[in-house]
Scaffold this active site. Sequence first.
Site, PDB file in Angstrom:
ATOM      1  N   VAL A   1      -1.784   6.261 -23.134  1.00 43.29           N
ATOM      2  CA  VAL A   1      -1.368   4.981 -23.112  1.00 43.29           C
ATOM      3  C   VAL A   1      -2.707   3.938 -22.653  1.00 43.29           C
ATOM      4  O   VAL A   1      -3.342   4.280 -21.760  1.00 43.29           O
ATOM      5  CB  VAL A   1      -0.303   4.488 -22.095  1.00 43.29           C
ATOM      6  CG1 VAL A   1       0.137   3.180 -22.260  1.00 43.29           C
ATOM      7  CG2 VAL A   1       0.851   5.616 -22.297  1.00 43.29           C
ATOM      8  N   GLU A   2      -2.832   2.997 -23.433  1.00 44.39           N
ATOM      9  CA  GLU A   2      -4.089   2.209 -23.032  1.00 44.39           C
ATOM     10  C   GLU A   2      -3.998   1.335 -22.124  1.00 44.39           C
ATOM     11  O   GLU A   2      -3.291   0.190 -22.102  1.00 44.39           O
ATOM     12  CB  GLU A   2      -4.508   1.382 -24.400  1.00 44.39           C
ATOM     13  CG  GLU A   2      -5.632   0.630 -24.192  1.00 44.39           C
ATOM     14  CD  GLU A   2      -6.035  -0.292 -25.641  1.00 44.39           C
ATOM     15  OE1 GLU A   2      -7.156  -0.913 -25.534  1.00 44.39           O
ATOM     16  OE2 GLU A   2      -5.475   0.026 -26.678  1.00 44.39           O
ATOM     17  N   THR A   3      -4.467   1.641 -21.001  1.00 46.84           N
ATOM     18  CA  THR A   3      -4.347   0.957 -19.505  1.00 46.84           C
ATOM     19  C   THR A   3      -5.697   0.982 -19.108  1.00 46.84           C
ATOM     20  O   THR A   3      -6.674   1.349 -19.675  1.00 46.84           O
ATOM     21  CB  THR A   3      -3.194   1.360 -18.659  1.00 46.84           C
ATOM     22  OG1 THR A   3      -3.744   2.713 -18.342  1.00 46.84           O
ATOM     23  CG2 THR A   3      -1.883   1.551 -19.443  1.00 46.84           C
TER      24      THR A   3
ATOM     25  N   ASN B   1       6.276   3.798 -11.171  1.00 48.35           N
ATOM     26  CA  ASN B   1       5.154   3.842 -11.969  1.00 48.35           C
ATOM     27  C   ASN B   1       3.923   4.123 -11.514  1.00 48.35           C
ATOM     28  O   ASN B   1       2.771   4.375 -12.165  1.00 48.35           O
ATOM     29  CB  ASN B   1       5.329   2.360 -12.731  1.00 48.35           C
ATOM     30  CG  ASN B   1       4.196   2.247 -13.728  1.00 48.35           C
ATOM     31  OD1 ASN B   1       4.185   3.201 -14.851  1.00 48.35           O
ATOM     32  ND2 ASN B   1       3.356   1.318 -13.882  1.00 48.35           N
TER      33      ASN B   1
ATOM     34  N   LYS C   1       1.735  15.918 -10.998  1.00 46.84           N
ATOM     35  CA  LYS C   1       2.576  15.392 -12.000  1.00 46.84           C
ATOM     36  C   LYS C   1       3.731  16.678 -12.159  1.00 46.84           C
ATOM     37  O   LYS C   1       4.897  16.478 -12.592  1.00 46.84           O
ATOM     38  CB  LYS C   1       1.993  15.098 -13.167  1.00 46.84           C
ATOM     39  CG  LYS C   1       1.180  13.928 -12.984  1.00 46.84           C
ATOM     40  CD  LYS C   1       2.156  12.698 -12.558  1.00 46.84           C
ATOM     41  CE  LYS C   1       1.476  11.349 -12.425  1.00 46.84           C
ATOM     42  NZ  LYS C   1       2.431  10.427 -12.036  1.00 46.84           N
TER      43      LYS C   1
ATOM     44  N   ASP D   1       0.948  -1.314   0.158  1.00 50.50           N
ATOM     45  CA  ASP D   1      -0.084  -0.045   0.046  1.00 50.50           C
ATOM     46  C   ASP D   1       1.013   0.971   0.247  1.00 50.50           C
ATOM     47  O   ASP D   1       1.574   1.787   1.107  1.00 50.50           O
ATOM     48  CB  ASP D   1      -0.932   0.172   1.153  1.00 50.50           C
ATOM     49  CG  ASP D   1      -1.807   1.255   1.331  1.00 50.50           C
ATOM     50  OD1 ASP D   1      -1.634   2.155   0.398  1.00 50.50           O
ATOM     51  OD2 ASP D   1      -2.741   1.464   2.252  1.00 50.50           O
ATOM     52  N   LEU D   2       0.926   1.825  -1.102  1.00 52.58           N
ATOM     53  CA  LEU D   2       1.987   3.085  -1.370  1.00 52.58           C
ATOM     54  C   LEU D   2       1.322   4.123  -0.398  1.00 52.58           C
ATOM     55  O   LEU D   2       2.180   5.159  -0.345  1.00 52.58           O
ATOM     56  CB  LEU D   2       1.928   3.359  -2.610  1.00 52.58           C
ATOM     57  CG  LEU D   2       2.792   2.473  -3.439  1.00 52.58           C
ATOM     58  CD1 LEU D   2       2.769   2.601  -5.114  1.00 52.58           C
ATOM     59  CD2 LEU D   2       4.259   2.241  -2.968  1.00 52.58           C
TER      60      LEU D   2
ATOM     61  N   SER E   1       3.896  12.137 -16.472  1.00 52.73           N
ATOM     62  CA  SER E   1       2.372  12.381 -17.333  1.00 52.73           C
ATOM     63  C   SER E   1       2.533  13.503 -18.334  1.00 52.73           C
ATOM     64  O   SER E   1       3.563  14.245 -18.044  1.00 52.73           O
ATOM     65  CB  SER E   1       1.287  12.675 -16.208  1.00 52.73           C
ATOM     66  OG  SER E   1       0.127  12.465 -16.887  1.00 52.73           O
TER      67      SER E   1
ATOM     68  N   TYR F   1      -4.343  17.032 -10.090  1.00 49.84           N
ATOM     69  CA  TYR F   1      -3.767  15.950 -10.659  1.00 49.84           C
ATOM     70  C   TYR F   1      -2.464  16.391 -11.408  1.00 49.84           C
ATOM     71  O   TYR F   1      -1.299  15.866 -11.073  1.00 49.84           O
ATOM     72  CB  TYR F   1      -4.466  14.922 -11.536  1.00 49.84           C
ATOM     73  CG  TYR F   1      -3.851  13.961 -12.530  1.00 49.84           C
ATOM     74  CD1 TYR F   1      -3.292  12.903 -11.657  1.00 49.84           C
ATOM     75  CD2 TYR F   1      -3.392  14.107 -13.720  1.00 49.84           C
ATOM     76  CE1 TYR F   1      -2.411  11.995 -12.292  1.00 49.84           C
ATOM     77  CE2 TYR F   1      -2.666  13.264 -14.457  1.00 49.84           C
ATOM     78  CZ  TYR F   1      -1.968  12.016 -13.684  1.00 49.84           C
ATOM     79  OH  TYR F   1      -1.397  11.066 -14.384  1.00 49.84           O
TER      80      TYR F   1
END
Length: 241
Positions: A182-184, A59, A151, A32-33, A113, A147
């Site tokens: 990016v497709e995630t 990441n 970044k 758990d970050l 990002s 957000y």
Amino acid sequence: MDKGSFKWTTQKLAAECESAGYSGILVPYKCDLTSEEEILSMFSAIKTLHQGVDVCINNAGLAHPEPLLSGRTEFWRNMIDVNVIAMSICTREAYQSMKERNVDDGHIININSNFCCRRSDATSSPLFCYFSMSGHRVVPNSATHFYAATKYAVTALTEGLRQELRESKTRIRATSVSPGLVETEFAFRLHNNDPEKAAATYESLKCLKAEDLANAVVYILSTPSHVQIGDLQIRPTEQQS
């Protein structure tokens, strides 16, 4: 991602890597970050099992659509905790691991990002805003502003890290990778109540794949020790901004 999903996903990925014949072994470790205690425990386990860290790739990151004028503090704090504080703790512990073992050619890579907005066509169709490349610009979309601040912090912290590494007379390098769309699963977690909106994010253009980012990281790691890549920006060809 809950514990069961994490275990299934990482075990499946480890099996895929093994069956593909890749060198090395993928060893998943749940952490758990948002908890410094868990992060320190993870690094302790790495030291016990694998001696230490030579390359650290930060990441993990998340976004909540919480505007500055009406956003909820708990979600602002969550973005700060994961995108900034956790990254900084991992960076510190990775560096200390390298220093303890006299590793002078390590690398710390922060996945930053970038951001793009575009309409699906030239008409008055809805504007799709992607939480990508936000470490380099602030776009007129209230859901992205906090957000973007986290970044921008990654951009500043990566350069600050580079400077401190130079002051320490080490050849350990620091790099920021700033991907476009990016497709995630990122959009599906962001728009967890609107899967159609999430899917539309990735249908509007030919996105980058995770493999594209992995190849960029491999390139960074393959450069000779006298080459310092500070920031690598990578976009889909069709991305407009």
